[in-house]
Design an enzyme around this catalytic site. Structure first.
Site, PDB file in Angstrom:
ATOM      1  N   HIS A   4      45.510  40.405  34.283  1.00 36.60           N
ATOM      2  CA  HIS A   4      46.673  40.243  33.405  1.00 36.60           C
ATOM      3  C   HIS A   4      47.713  41.319  33.710  1.00 36.60           C
ATOM      4  O   HIS A   4      48.916  41.022  33.818  1.00 36.60           O
ATOM      5  CB  HIS A   4      46.212  40.333  31.948  1.00 36.60           C
ATOM      6  CG  HIS A   4      47.326  40.352  30.954  1.00 36.60           C
ATOM      7  ND1 HIS A   4      47.780  39.210  30.318  1.00 36.60           N
ATOM      8  CD2 HIS A   4      48.081  41.375  30.469  1.00 36.60           C
ATOM      9  CE1 HIS A   4      48.755  39.535  29.493  1.00 36.60           C
ATOM     10  NE2 HIS A   4      48.960  40.841  29.567  1.00 36.60           N
ATOM     11  N   GLU A   5      47.278  42.552  33.866  1.00 32.10           N
ATOM     12  CA  GLU A   5      48.212  43.644  34.138  1.00 32.10           C
ATOM     13  C   GLU A   5      48.818  43.528  35.534  1.00 32.10           C
ATOM     14  O   GLU A   5      50.010  43.785  35.724  1.00 32.10           O
ATOM     15  CB  GLU A   5      47.512  44.997  33.959  1.00 32.10           C
ATOM     16  CG  GLU A   5      46.911  45.237  32.587  1.00 32.10           C
ATOM     17  CD  GLU A   5      47.899  45.062  31.448  1.00 32.10           C
ATOM     18  OE1 GLU A   5      49.127  45.182  31.686  1.00 32.10           O
ATOM     19  OE2 GLU A   5      47.467  44.793  30.314  1.00 32.10           O
TER      20      GLU A   5
END
Length: 291
Positions: free
Chosen positions: A144-145
């Site tokens: 996600h990051e």
């Protein structure tokens, strides 16, 4: 959540410093010496607005490390750190990105990504997240990051903030000039802005800056959905991301410093308009309904 709120607070601080400096240097007197020069004011607002926004972007990684006490992993000290660095490296390669710095900070479950560009980025995770999630879930959070970096979210938010800053400065000074003109004595023919202008412009700049943050947070929430979807693509499966979000729903997510709130994996606010992240249930539903 950290990334955006840190950016917002840094941006506001830089904007105020630049605005005060402009007043000290007599820029406002130049703009209002013979009535308000709208064209010059708009140019001035754009220079200060985008300047403040890009200065905040350039400072973002340094401010993130400082505000969280994050420790960049130079040489992994244990197997967990080896796995963490290797996982970020693999995900970055899949996304076609340069290897970001990887950091750990003490705190309850959360993570964030920040940096002035895709090639100068940082991914940080909390000790609480590493201790409370299994590796599949942590990998999803890291994906996600990395997706945030791949999507260029910090630059996008910088451009949005720059436009908003321009309007904040422009409108605050137009209204302040109108108030000052109303309060000024008919006998005052100096044409120079009075105390009403200085006070009003600062007050309205802060007020409009807070309202502008609502717009930034709206775009931040939209980018969260994209980062979730990007994580699913990087992992080749949406289920790990769904599992990670469900796990976060059962944890007390770490509260990142206010100035960093919008770049974490988890976040929100007391009021929906000021929340940097959509509800976890909405994010899970979006992943489940994606084709």
């Amino acid at each position: 959540m950290k990334r955006v709120v840190l950016f917002l607070f840094t941006n506001l601080a830089v904007m105020l410093v630049l605005s005060v400096s402009a007043r000290v240097l007599g820029v406002d007197r130049f703009l209002t010496g013979n009535g308000l020069d709208m064209g010059m004011l708009l140019l001035f607002a754009a220079l200060i607005g985008f300047g403040g926004s890009f200065i905040s972007l350039l400072m973002s990684k340094t401010m993130a490390k400082w505000s969280t006490g994050a420790r960049v992993i130079q040489q992994p000290a244990n197997q967990n750190e080896v796995w963490l660095v290797d996982t970020v490296s693999q995900l970055s390669k899949k996304a076609g990105l340069a290897m970001p710095e990887v950091a750990i900070y003490d705190g309850a479950p959360n993570a964030f990504a920040t940096g002035p560009s895709k090639s100068r980025s940082l991914v940080a995770v909390s000790t609480g997240l590493l201790q409370s999630m299994d590796r599949k879930q942590v990998e999803a959070v890291l994906a996600h990051e990395v997706a945030h970096i791949d999507n260029g979210d910090m630059v996008t938010l910088t451009l949005i903030q720059g436009v908003l800053n321009t309007f904040v400065i422009f409108l605050s000074r137009v209204i302040a000039y109108a108030i000052d003109s109303f309060l000024r004595s008919d006998d005052d023919e100096s044409g120079s802005p009075g105390i009403g202008y200085w006070i009003s412009s600062i007050i309205f700049e802060i007020m409009f800056g807070i309202l502008a943050s609502v717009v930034v947070m709206y775009f931040s929430r939209k980018r969260e959905y994209r980062a979730d979807a990007g994580a699913a693509v990087l992992l080749g499966d949406r289920r790990p991301m769904i599992d990670a979000l469900r796990a976060l729903g059962g944890l007390q997510a770490g509260q990142l410093p206010k100035e960093m709130a919008a770049s974490g994996i988890a976040g929100g606010g007391m009021m929906a308009l000021f929340s940097s992240h959509p509800p976890l249930e909405s994010r899970i539903a979006a992943l489940e309904s994606a084709r």
